[in-house]
Design a protein around this motif. Structure first.
Motif, PDB file in Angstrom:
ATOM      1  N   ALA A 255      -6.733  -1.051  -1.841  1.00  0.00           N
ATOM      2  CA  ALA A 255      -5.833  -0.406  -2.754  1.00  0.00           C
ATOM      3  C   ALA A 255      -6.741   0.141  -3.989  1.00  0.00           C
ATOM      4  O   ALA A 255      -6.330   1.367  -4.158  1.00  0.00           O
ATOM      5  N   ARG A 256      -7.466  -0.732  -4.563  1.00  0.00           N
ATOM      6  CA  ARG A 256      -8.202  -0.081  -5.795  1.00  0.00           C
ATOM      7  C   ARG A 256      -9.157   1.205  -5.616  1.00  0.00           C
ATOM      8  O   ARG A 256      -9.099   2.191  -6.359  1.00  0.00           O
ATOM      9  N   GLU A 257      -9.787   0.921  -4.708  1.00  0.00           N
ATOM     10  CA  GLU A 257     -10.984   1.818  -4.099  1.00  0.00           C
ATOM     11  C   GLU A 257     -10.260   3.305  -3.732  1.00  0.00           C
ATOM     12  O   GLU A 257     -10.989   4.360  -3.838  1.00  0.00           O
ATOM     13  N   ARG A 258      -9.008   3.048  -3.199  1.00  0.00           N
ATOM     14  CA  ARG A 258      -8.553   4.314  -2.508  1.00  0.00           C
ATOM     15  C   ARG A 258      -7.174   4.763  -3.436  1.00  0.00           C
ATOM     16  O   ARG A 258      -6.400   5.843  -3.024  1.00  0.00           O
ATOM     17  N   ALA A 259      -7.069   4.271  -4.628  1.00  0.00           N
ATOM     18  CA  ALA A 259      -6.038   4.638  -5.437  1.00  0.00           C
ATOM     19  C   ALA A 259      -6.139   6.161  -5.902  1.00  0.00           C
ATOM     20  O   ALA A 259      -7.110   6.638  -6.298  1.00  0.00           O
ATOM     21  N   ALA A 260      -5.011   6.746  -5.579  1.00  0.00           N
ATOM     22  CA  ALA A 260      -5.136   8.249  -6.021  1.00  0.00           C
ATOM     23  C   ALA A 260      -4.873   8.423  -7.500  1.00  0.00           C
ATOM     24  O   ALA A 260      -4.152   7.725  -8.224  1.00  0.00           O
ATOM     25  N   ARG A 261      -5.920   9.170  -8.115  1.00  0.00           N
ATOM     26  CA  ARG A 261      -5.988   9.325  -9.529  1.00  0.00           C
ATOM     27  C   ARG A 261      -4.810  10.292  -9.919  1.00  0.00           C
ATOM     28  O   ARG A 261      -4.674  11.506  -9.096  1.00  0.00           O
ATOM     29  N   PRO A 262      -3.828   9.991 -10.834  1.00  0.00           N
ATOM     30  CA  PRO A 262      -2.983  11.077 -11.066  1.00  0.00           C
ATOM     31  C   PRO A 262      -3.391  12.270 -11.626  1.00  0.00           C
ATOM     32  O   PRO A 262      -4.615  12.128 -12.331  1.00  0.00           O
TER      33      PRO A 262
ATOM     34  N   LEU B 169       0.903  -1.222  -0.018  1.00  0.00           N
ATOM     35  CA  LEU B 169       0.041   0.071  -0.042  1.00  0.00           C
ATOM     36  C   LEU B 169       0.707   1.363   0.109  1.00  0.00           C
ATOM     37  O   LEU B 169       0.325   2.368   0.011  1.00  0.00           O
ATOM     38  N   GLY B 170       2.234   1.079   0.513  1.00  0.00           N
ATOM     39  CA  GLY B 170       2.921   2.427   0.397  1.00  0.00           C
ATOM     40  C   GLY B 170       2.783   3.187   1.579  1.00  0.00           C
ATOM     41  O   GLY B 170       3.015   4.374   1.589  1.00  0.00           O
ATOM     42  N   VAL B 171       2.421   2.515   2.762  1.00  0.00           N
ATOM     43  CA  VAL B 171       2.228   3.012   3.997  1.00  0.00           C
ATOM     44  C   VAL B 171       3.137   2.432   5.179  1.00  0.00           C
ATOM     45  O   VAL B 171       3.649   1.455   4.670  1.00  0.00           O
TER      46      VAL B 171
ATOM     47  N   VAL C 222      -7.703 -10.580  -1.262  1.00  0.00           N
ATOM     48  CA  VAL C 222      -8.693  -9.779  -1.932  1.00  0.00           C
ATOM     49  C   VAL C 222      -9.317  -8.561  -1.365  1.00  0.00           C
ATOM     50  O   VAL C 222      -9.336  -7.516  -2.061  1.00  0.00           O
ATOM     51  N   ALA C 223      -9.483  -8.631  -0.089  1.00  0.00           N
ATOM     52  CA  ALA C 223      -9.764  -7.387   0.731  1.00  0.00           C
ATOM     53  C   ALA C 223      -8.765  -6.267   0.526  1.00  0.00           C
ATOM     54  O   ALA C 223      -9.051  -5.235   0.457  1.00  0.00           O
ATOM     55  N   LEU C 224      -7.413  -6.681   0.495  1.00  0.00           N
ATOM     56  CA  LEU C 224      -6.563  -5.741   0.465  1.00  0.00           C
ATOM     57  C   LEU C 224      -6.357  -5.037  -1.093  1.00  0.00           C
ATOM     58  O   LEU C 224      -6.159  -3.858  -1.085  1.00  0.00           O
TER      59      LEU C 224
END
Length: 143
Positions: free
Chosen positions: A52-59, A15-17, A46-48
């Motif tokens: 990650a997909r739901e909170r991915a920051a859009r560039p 997740l980069g955290v 799957v939950a992870l």
């Protein structure tokens, strides 16, 4: 079927955290967790992935036209190496480095230099995906 659970430190790296951030996400109910046979906290893959997909920051949207390529990586040019004909351009796109080979003429036309904003647009008919070879994830044969 490979095990798709991740320890806190591995989930944090993906997740980069920090590990502490993942623990807080678990405490607040944002990420479901369980304990493995050894009593360690593990997260379902799957939950992870969903998290990650739901909170991915859009560039930032820096392209002005339409494109059929789905894979776009916005980043900063970190290095440009040119000779008379060809060039290698490195972009840092978040935690990922993307390297492109192009003509030196294209580098000049695009004004690419370290510190400039650029977008790596990838449209490939072949994308190779590997899995890690670990004791719990043995390397499989060719498909």
């Amino acid at each position: 079927m490979p095990d798709t659970s991740f320890r806190v430190r591995d989930a944090a790296a993906l997740l980069g955290v920090s590990d502490d951030t993942v623990r807080r996400l678990i405490e607040h109910g944002d990420l479901p967790a369980a304990k493995d046979d050894a009593g360690r906290i593990v997260l379902d893959g799957v939950a992870l992935a969903d998290y990650a997909r739901e909170r991915a920051a859009r560039p930032p949207d820096v392209l002005t036209g339409a494109t059929s390529a789905r894979n776009q990586f916005v980043g900063l040019v970190t290095a440009v190496t040119c000779d008379a004909v060809m060039a290698e351009v490195e972009l840092q796109c978040g935690p990922f480095t993307v390297v492109s080979l192009m003509s030196s003429r294209s580098v000049a036309r695009l004004g690419l230099r370290p510190g400039s904003l650029a977008v790596a647009v990838v449209k490939a008919t072949t994308v190779i995906i590997d899995t890690p070879a670990t004791p719990s994830h043995p390397s499989g044969g060719n498909a």
